[in-house]
Design an enzyme around this catalytic site. Structure first.
Site, PDB file in Angstrom:
ATOM      1  N   HIS A 130       0.833  -1.206   0.000  1.00 22.43           N
ATOM      2  CA  HIS A 130       0.000   0.000   0.000  1.00 22.43           C
ATOM      3  C   HIS A 130       0.866   1.253   0.000  1.00 22.43           C
ATOM      4  CE1 HIS A 130      -3.310   2.713   1.404  1.00 22.43           C
ATOM      5  NE2 HIS A 130      -2.303   3.299   2.040  1.00 22.43           N
ATOM      6  N   GLU A 131       1.901   1.267   0.838  1.00 21.51           N
ATOM      7  CA  GLU A 131       2.769   2.441   0.890  1.00 21.51           C
ATOM      8  C   GLU A 131       3.546   2.614  -0.407  1.00 21.51           C
ATOM      9  OE1 GLU A 131       2.237   4.476   3.103  1.00 21.51           O
ATOM     10  OE2 GLU A 131       1.063   3.179   4.416  1.00 21.51           O
ATOM     11  N   HIS A 134       1.468   4.372  -2.930  1.00 22.35           N
ATOM     12  CA  HIS A 134       1.526   5.827  -2.800  1.00 22.35           C
ATOM     13  C   HIS A 134       2.762   6.383  -3.512  1.00 22.35           C
ATOM     14  CE1 HIS A 134      -1.881   6.796  -0.347  1.00 22.35           C
ATOM     15  NE2 HIS A 134      -1.510   6.033   0.669  1.00 22.35           N
ATOM     16  N   GLU A 201      -6.335   7.148  -0.722  1.00 18.70           N
ATOM     17  CA  GLU A 201      -6.235   5.914   0.059  1.00 18.70           C
ATOM     18  C   GLU A 201      -6.898   4.750  -0.673  1.00 18.70           C
ATOM     19  OE1 GLU A 201      -4.450   5.279   2.763  1.00 18.70           O
ATOM     20  OE2 GLU A 201      -3.747   7.335   2.599  1.00 18.70           O
TER      21      GLU A 201
END
Length: 346
Positions: A130-131, A134, A201
């Site tokens: 997930h990071e 980003h 998100e």
């Protein structure tokens, strides 16, 4: 669109900063605020990531200090076609993580010790993916710079309480202007942060699930992190609330709303979206199945299946490379048939 969004947001934050300066000191205050904002935009572009990491006392870890986490991030970055980011550890019992950096070539991912202690290996992989999403989406620049400028706006608004009421400062609105600077400006800065954070998100959840290969890993992690963040106080985050939107789950206490004033989407909604994605992917690629000998360091980055298969849902959480006592009192080795060496932070 990412560059346009970044420029638009920074322009809005700069205008807000100038507005606070105008309310405090009139036209002179606005020009001073403009100069400060220009300098801050330039400074934050190059240094905001370091500032955020320092705010949360993050310590850079190398391969010898955090071997399993380092190998995991390396493989996930390869699968995402990204350069290897720097890996940071935060000595904090609250499970959480964030990414920062002005571009993929200068990115960093940070995880708390609470995250590594309370999540399984697969769940940590989902969080790190997930990071990295980003980073790949170039969200980190806009999120980090916004945190820096929003914090400065809040500080300037606090100064308005002490200096804004002076009649000699050319404040055109008097005490009303002071109240606007103190209340409306920080609120507006917070809303700008939320506007970008909440939409990004969902996008990072989806891409992160694709990077790690199993949406259920991230869905399970989000549930655990949300519960841990609600129970465990995070003093660094409370002292620096402008950085809250950077974390995968809101680290601040008492922030459980999913409305205009929430920094993150509702966790249940995010989990539901990931579960639907898992269904469309045919069950998420078979996550949580045990596969002896597979680990993050050796499996091929080009593999299409889930990263790091090697534990079942019943396996205890990390640190993954250390023997741990199970609920029944017996001692288990590391997930995936590990050797029982040191945990992910050494």
């Amino acid at each position: 669109m990412n560059y346009f969004r970044t420029a638009l947001l920074l322009a809005a934050m700069t205008a807000l900063f100038m507005g606070v300066g105008f309310l405090i000191g009139g036209e002179g205050g606005m020009m001073i605020a403009l100069l400060i904002a220009a300098a801050m935009n330039l400074f934050s572009y190059w240094n905001s990531d370091k500032m955020v990491l320092r705010m949360h006392h993050a310590v850079e870890a190398n391969e010898s200090q955090a071997p399993e986490l380092f190998h995991m991030v390396r493989q996930l970055a390869a699968r995402a076609d990204l350069p290897m980011p720097k890996v940071y550890l935060i000595n904090n019992p609250q499970p959480n993580a964030f990414a920062t950096g002005r571009n993929p070539q200068n990115a960093a991912v940070a995880a708390t010790t609470g995250l590594l202690e309370s999540l399984t290996r697969e769940e940590v992989a989902g969080v790190m993916a997930h990071e990295l999403a980003h980073v790949k989406n170039r969200d980190t620049l806009i999120m980090t710079m916004t945190a820096t400028i929003a914090g400065a706006i809040s500080m300037l608004a606090n100064f308005a309480f002490f200096f804004g009421g002076n009649r000699e400062n050319n404040n055109p609105l008097g005490f009303i202007g002071v109240l606007i600077a103190m209340i409306v400006a920080p609120l507006a800065a917070m809303l700008v942060q939320m506007a970008i954070s909440r939409t990004r998100e969902y996008a990072a959840d989806r891409m992160g699930a694709e990077i790690c290969g199993n949406p259920i890993w991230l869905a399970s992690a989000l549930g655990k992190i949300a519960g841990g963040a609600a129970r465990v106080h995070n003093p660094d985050a409370e002292r620096n609330p402008a950085t809250a939107h950077m974390f995968i789950i809101n680290p601040l206490s008492g922030e459980r709303m999913d409305n205009l004033f929430s920094t993150h989407p509702n966790t249940e909604n995010r989990i539901r979206a990931l579960q639907e994605l898992a269904g469309s992917m045919g069950g998420g690629g078979g996550g949580y199945s045990r596969s002896s000998g597979a680990d993050y360091a050796s499996s091929a980055p080009q593999a299409r299946g889930p990263v790091g298969q090697g534990t079942s849902r019943s396996d205890p959480p990390g640190p993954w490379g250390r023997s741990r006592r199970r609920d029944d009192g017996s001692t288990g080795g590391s997930p995936g048939g590990g050797s029982g060496r040191n945990g992910p932070w050494g």
